[in-house]
Design an enzyme around this catalytic site. Structure first.
Site, PDB file in Angstrom:
ATOM      1  CG  ASP A  66     -59.453  38.204   4.041  1.00 54.36           C
ATOM      2  OD1 ASP A  66     -59.033  39.372   3.338  1.00 54.36           O
ATOM      3  OD2 ASP A  66     -59.051  37.233   3.760  1.00 54.36           O
ATOM      4  CE1 TYR A 111     -53.797  35.816   9.607  1.00 49.74           C
ATOM      5  CE2 TYR A 111     -51.331  35.252   8.748  1.00 49.74           C
ATOM      6  CZ  TYR A 111     -52.651  36.026   8.786  1.00 49.74           C
ATOM      7  OH  TYR A 111     -52.505  37.336   7.920  1.00 49.74           O
TER       8      TYR A 111
END
Length: 517
Positions: free
Chosen positions: A230, A306
């Protein structure tokens, strides 16, 4: 003989070149096939089939055999003429540089790829015209090992009288994977979006075109990305794959994704070095690897990892880690993501690893920590939603058991409304693949190291400036009281008592109702 004639017919019809003997091809094809069958099989043929030729009507017995032998000899001479004309025509096409004859991106039997003018050594290539419409007419299709143009629908232009005839070598392409680092603060996400620029992807394609490593469109290059991060999210291990220009001549090496030897690296284009020369400072190619042409950066990925950075402050990291262990395993994460009911119907994801640990970086009395989450795949905003709930637990606002309650979608079918964690500290750390061997030349690695060191020093200088600004604001009044008064904290509303978003079933019902209107 029949195969030779068929080859000529295919070239003559598909390429549409004007030749003095083209009009007689259709009339002689049937007779050539019949005579070839007699010569090759050395047996009698159906008399009715032979009599279909006007030249054979009314001939019987020994006269028929003599007539056939005469025609066979005539046809043999004709085939030799056609073969000579074939060779001349192929040579003429290979030397054509008028710019109208191009090759569509196709793979050879050895999985090497060529994009350029036709060459006798490149079996299986298809000629097509210059426009996009003609390329669509070509009937291209994806078949496991790459893109193939259908020869039966292939087309090429007629050579103009003034066409230059120069030697033109085909461009060799290689399917590779690139590992990419980017600092996401100024980008509108990784993937290109309409009216949203810049994105990391748009900058990468600008560099690919500028360096002329990309010789086709994104679709023709079979481009794929591993993750779609994003806006504001960074990465040190994003992976993309596509066909790029290669200078290797060994087709087996081009088709193989084996471990690269130092000699191979020296012979091949230094993709890392070439691209990093033109990429902006906040994007860098870290390494590259050859890949099989059925590789897909998204669907071939085994796992993604992540990392989320945060300052510890007063957070209870022990409670956060104990609660976060409930994420491990196969769960329905619809309460930990931004739901897209129109496109996503399965919200089950498998988390394989979760841990929280301290980092070396410090700021006065505070220390930098990190949350590491690894899984096979992730939903939209999933990690940021998971971290947001963990922060509530670390602040003592929610019980560690809230994780289990939100994962139980039967008891909690609707997601409570809460704000996601900020995007800037989130990093796509790594993407795992089977069989890829990423490499980087010593020269490119040295330049990369120097670049990252320079950027790190630059950002530390900026941090020092902000620290000076902070110190200048920490002055006190004459009576010793601080200038900055403590701000009253907002009252926390427990997650399970908050307003909720529509459930997946309710969203689906609404979509169906809209479709019926």
């Amino acid at each position: 003989m029949a195969s030779t004639c068929a080859l000529y017919i295919e070239i003559c019809v598909c390429v549409h070149l004007e030749t003095p003997f083209a009009p007689v091809v259709e009339t002689t094809l049937l007779d050539i096939a019949r005579v070839s069958a007699i010569a090759m099989e050395d047996r009698e043929v159906d008399a009715q089939l032979i009599l279909q030729s006007s030249s054979m009507e009314g001939i019987e017995g020994s006269d028929l055999i003599a007539a056939l032998q005469t025609q066979l000899k005539s046809m043999s001479l004709r085939v030799q003429e056609l073969e000579a004309e074939n060779a001349a025509m192929a040579s003429q096409i290979s030397r054509c540089c008028c710019g109208k004859v191009r090759l569509f991106l196709v793979a050879n039997s050895d999985r090497s790829v060529v994009y350029g003018n036709v060459d006798s050594d490149n079996a299986g290539l298809a000629l097509i015209g210059g426009s996009e419409e003609e390329r669509r007419d070509c009937g291209k299709r994806r078949e496991g090992n790459g893109w193939f143009g259908e020869v039966g629908k292939a087309r090429a232009c007629k050579m103009s009288p003034g066409c230059e005839r120069k030697n033109s070598k085909p461009t060799l392409l290689r399917y590779i994977a690139l590992k990419i680092m980017y600092f996401g603060q100024r980008f509108y996400g990784f993937a290109s979006q309409a009216q949203m620029d810049p994105t990391v992807e748009s900058e990468i394609f600008k560099a690919l075109k500028k360096t002329r490593l990309l010789v086709s469109s994104e679709k023709e290059a079979m481009y794929s990305r591993c993750g779609r991060t994003d806006r504001g999210v960074s990465s040190v291990g994003q992976v993309i794959s596509l066909f790029l220009r290669s200078k290797l001549k060994d087709s087996e090496m081009l088709a193989d994704n084996r471990e690269i030897s130092p000699n191979d690296t020296l012979e091949e284009i230094d993709y890392v070095k070439v691209l990093n020369r033109v990429l902006p400072n906040d994007i860098r190619v870290i390494s590259w690897s050859p890949a099989p042409v059925d590789f897909h950066a998204r669907f071939s990925c085994l796992s993604r990892e992540y990392k989320y950075l945060f300052w510890k402050g007063n957070l209870d990291t022990t409670a956060m880690e104990r609660a976060g262990k409930n994420f491990v395993g196969q769960h329905d994460f619809r309460n930990f993501c931004k739901m897209d009911a129109a496109n996503v119907h399965n919200y089950s994801r498998h988390i394989t690893c979760f841990d929280i640990f301290s980092c070396k970086e410090r700021c006065k009395d505070d220390q930098l920590w990190a949350i590491r989450i690894k899984g096979s795949a992730f939903l939209w905003h999933q990690v940021r939603c998971m971290v947001a709930v963990l922060f509530m637990i670390g602040q003592g606002l929610e019980s560690p058991s809230i994780i289990e309650e939100l994962l139980d979608t039967e008891r909690t079918p609707r997601k409570p409304q809460y704000k996601m964690a900020p995007e800037l500290p989130l990093i796509l750390q790594s993407c795992e693949f089977k069989g890829l061997n990423f490499t980087c030349s010593p020269d490119a690695q040295k330049v990369l190291h120097e670049h990252f060191e320079t950027e790190l020093k630059s950002h530390k200088l900026q941090a020092a400036i902000f620290e000076e600004a902070l110190l200048s604001c920490l002055s006190t009044t004459n009576d010793g009281s601080p200038l900055i008064k403590e701000v009253k904290k907002a009252t926390h509303v427990p997650l399970l008592l908050r307003p909720t978003e529509p459930s997946y079933e309710e969203r689906q019902a609404k979509l169906k109702l809209r479709a019926q209107e």
